[in-house]
Scaffold this motif. Sequence first.
Motif, mmCIF file in Angstrom:
data_model
loop_
_atom_site.group_PDB
_atom_site.id
_atom_site.type_symbol
_atom_site.label_atom_id
_atom_site.label_comp_id
_atom_site.label_asym_id
_atom_site.label_seq_id
_atom_site.Cartn_x
_atom_site.Cartn_y
_atom_site.Cartn_z
ATOM 1 N N GLN A 25 163.870 76.091 -82.555
ATOM 2 C CA GLN A 25 164.476 75.206 -83.563
ATOM 3 C C GLN A 25 164.779 73.819 -82.987
ATOM 4 O OE1 GLN A 25 167.595 77.141 -85.852
ATOM 5 N NE2 GLN A 25 166.380 78.999 -86.089
ATOM 6 N N LEU A 26 165.181 73.760 -81.706
ATOM 7 C CA LEU A 26 165.413 72.443 -81.091
ATOM 8 C C LEU A 26 164.071 71.724 -80.906
ATOM 9 C CD1 LEU A 26 168.266 73.250 -78.535
ATOM 10 C CD2 LEU A 26 168.451 71.885 -80.627
ATOM 11 N N GLY A 27 163.044 72.486 -80.562
ATOM 12 C CA GLY A 27 161.697 71.898 -80.445
ATOM 13 C C GLY A 27 161.254 71.313 -81.784
ATOM 14 N N GLN A 28 161.545 72.027 -82.854
ATOM 15 C CA GLN A 28 161.160 71.546 -84.196
ATOM 16 C C GLN A 28 161.911 70.263 -84.560
ATOM 17 O OE1 GLN A 28 162.021 75.146 -86.356
ATOM 18 N NE2 GLN A 28 159.963 75.993 -86.071
ATOM 19 N N LEU A 29 163.077 70.068 -83.913
ATOM 20 C CA LEU A 29 163.845 68.839 -84.172
ATOM 21 C C LEU A 29 163.403 67.698 -83.252
ATOM 22 C CD1 LEU A 29 167.413 70.384 -84.674
ATOM 23 C CD2 LEU A 29 165.932 69.359 -86.426
ATOM 24 N N GLY A 30 162.391 67.961 -82.424
ATOM 25 C CA GLY A 30 161.829 66.884 -81.612
ATOM 26 C C GLY A 30 162.269 66.876 -80.150
ATOM 27 N N GLU A 53 152.807 76.431 -81.238
ATOM 28 C CA GLU A 53 153.352 75.974 -82.528
ATOM 29 C C GLU A 53 153.527 74.447 -82.514
ATOM 30 O OE1 GLU A 53 156.975 78.314 -83.160
ATOM 31 O OE2 GLU A 53 155.938 80.110 -82.479
ATOM 32 N N LYS A 54 152.876 73.803 -81.557
ATOM 33 C CA LYS A 54 152.887 72.342 -81.384
ATOM 34 C C LYS A 54 154.260 71.810 -80.988
ATOM 35 C CE LYS A 54 148.755 71.274 -83.965
ATOM 36 N NZ LYS A 54 148.110 72.399 -83.302
ATOM 37 N N LEU A 55 155.027 72.618 -80.279
ATOM 38 C CA LEU A 55 156.337 72.168 -79.798
ATOM 39 C C LEU A 55 156.221 71.817 -78.321
ATOM 40 C CD1 LEU A 55 158.484 74.896 -81.599
ATOM 41 C CD2 LEU A 55 157.869 72.608 -82.404
ATOM 42 N N ASP A 56 157.081 70.893 -77.903
ATOM 43 C CA ASP A 56 157.052 70.433 -76.513
ATOM 44 C C ASP A 56 157.960 71.352 -75.687
ATOM 45 O OD1 ASP A 56 156.939 69.070 -74.175
ATOM 46 O OD2 ASP A 56 157.872 67.230 -74.915
ATOM 47 N N ALA A 57 157.361 72.379 -75.115
ATOM 48 C CA ALA A 57 158.152 73.408 -74.427
ATOM 49 C C ALA A 57 157.553 73.694 -73.064
ATOM 50 C CB ALA A 57 158.161 74.685 -75.255
ATOM 51 N N GLN A 58 158.413 73.908 -72.105
ATOM 52 C CA GLN A 58 157.949 74.345 -70.790
ATOM 53 C C GLN A 58 158.953 75.304 -70.182
ATOM 54 O OE1 GLN A 58 158.074 70.650 -68.148
ATOM 55 N NE2 GLN A 58 157.907 69.830 -70.198
ATOM 56 N N ALA A 217 170.253 81.676 -84.381
ATOM 57 C CA ALA A 217 170.165 80.465 -83.541
ATOM 58 C C ALA A 217 170.855 79.268 -84.177
ATOM 59 C CB ALA A 217 168.695 80.130 -83.285
ATOM 60 N N LYS A 218 171.186 79.384 -85.469
ATOM 61 C CA LYS A 218 171.677 78.216 -86.225
ATOM 62 C C LYS A 218 172.927 77.585 -85.604
ATOM 63 C CE LYS A 218 169.093 77.890 -90.070
ATOM 64 N NZ LYS A 218 167.848 77.365 -89.512
ATOM 65 N N THR A 219 173.887 78.429 -85.203
ATOM 66 C CA THR A 219 175.153 77.868 -84.706
ATOM 67 C C THR A 219 174.923 77.094 -83.411
ATOM 68 O OG1 THR A 219 176.359 79.663 -85.771
ATOM 69 C CG2 THR A 219 177.537 78.433 -84.068
ATOM 70 N N SER A 220 174.106 77.651 -82.511
ATOM 71 C CA SER A 220 173.816 76.933 -81.261
ATOM 72 C C SER A 220 173.129 75.600 -81.550
ATOM 73 C CB SER A 220 172.913 77.777 -80.357
ATOM 74 O OG SER A 220 173.617 78.891 -79.859
ATOM 75 N N VAL A 221 172.184 75.618 -82.487
ATOM 76 C CA VAL A 221 171.446 74.392 -82.812
ATOM 77 C C VAL A 221 172.379 73.344 -83.416
ATOM 78 C CG1 VAL A 221 169.590 73.431 -84.257
ATOM 79 C CG2 VAL A 221 169.231 75.573 -83.009
ATOM 80 N N MET A 222 173.267 73.794 -84.314
ATOM 81 C CA MET A 222 174.237 72.859 -84.924
ATOM 82 C C MET A 222 175.093 72.200 -83.855
ATOM 83 S SD MET A 222 176.114 74.666 -88.131
ATOM 84 C CE MET A 222 175.168 75.526 -89.322
ATOM 85 N N LEU A 223 175.584 73.010 -82.919
ATOM 86 C CA LEU A 223 176.486 72.474 -81.890
ATOM 87 C C LEU A 223 175.723 71.618 -80.875
ATOM 88 C CD1 LEU A 223 178.799 75.589 -81.355
ATOM 89 C CD2 LEU A 223 179.326 73.501 -82.642
ATOM 90 N N ALA A 224 174.445 71.925 -80.683
ATOM 91 C CA ALA A 224 173.617 71.145 -79.747
ATOM 92 C C ALA A 224 173.263 69.782 -80.321
ATOM 93 C CB ALA A 224 172.335 71.911 -79.432
ATOM 94 N N THR A 225 173.364 69.647 -81.630
ATOM 95 C CA THR A 225 172.928 68.406 -82.289
ATOM 96 C C THR A 225 174.085 67.721 -83.021
ATOM 97 O OG1 THR A 225 172.221 69.701 -84.211
ATOM 98 C CG2 THR A 225 170.539 69.205 -82.575
ATOM 99 N N LEU A 226 175.307 67.989 -82.592
ATOM 100 C CA LEU A 226 176.472 67.368 -83.232
ATOM 101 C C LEU A 226 176.389 65.849 -83.136
ATOM 102 C CD1 LEU A 226 179.449 69.508 -81.854
ATOM 103 C CD2 LEU A 226 178.747 69.330 -84.256
#
Length: 244
Positions: A25-30, A53-58, A217-226
């Motif tokens: 989900q963070l990858g999908q947000l760029g 899935e075309k995400l920038d991941a390593q 994963a939603k709560t972690s993503v929300m808090l990671a992108t506050l």
Amino acid sequence: MANSEKRIAMITGANKGIGLETARQLGQLGFTVLVGCRDLSRGKEAASKLAGEKLDAQAIELDVTSESSIKAAAGRIEGAFGRLDVLVNNAGVGARDDGAASSTPLSVVRRMFETNYFGLVAVTQAMLPLIRKSAGGRIVNVSSILGSISEHADPNSVIYQMKMVAYDSSKTAVNAFTVHLAYELRDTKIKVNAAHPGWVKTDLGGPQAPLEVAQGAKTSVMLATLPDSGPSGGYYHMGVHLRW
Ligand code: NAP
């Protein structure tokens, strides 16, 4: 790894479960996502799934219980990016022989604290110099509602009877660390919060859990992108503040 102006997120224990989905989900947000894994081959498999899935991941090797592994991971991130924007402390374990306060073996309590608490503290301390170099760092400590003393002490709480002393107290310690670190960083742009993902279908949560990983994963993503105006030092599930 190559230098990048994209936001960089590192998620521990991201080769499967809620961690992998948080990375997705963070990858999908760029974000460029660093898939923390204690077994590099499993991490690479997960990262290539995301890359497909075309995400920038390593993948990045990181055993949260190993000082040398943590140091090496911090060194790699420093060398490749010079900073870290988001740290999701997601790696965690449970145990079948966890339970009553009077009889859970001390070895189980120690094992749980080793990963869930000491590992989280060690990773955070090692990554903090890199997070301080971010324009606005975010630290997400994946806790659990089972770490809430208020819920455990309340006979009307839905978790009142779900008592696993080793796991629960390791997550209570995670909550305490969250509050202490948020206090220390209160005059910086870094935000530190604890997340309860919900009861989620994973190897740890079991097949009977009501939530799918995408929701977990939603709560972690929300808090990671506050945003910069967002809270710090809190304990959340899907945007709702929980009782400590
Ligand atoms: P999971 O599917 O079992 O995944 C746990 C992850 O942590 C795996 O990637 C595992 O790696 C990793 N890990 C374990 N020990 C590690 C270590 N020493 N170093 C690095 N990574 C390590 O569990 P999950 O349900 O996704 O759990 C993720 C987080 O959510 C945990 O902190 C958990 O306590 C929390 N949580 C989960 C639920 C739920 O219902 N699922 C509810 C509340 C909180 P390996 O594959 O190598 O074992």
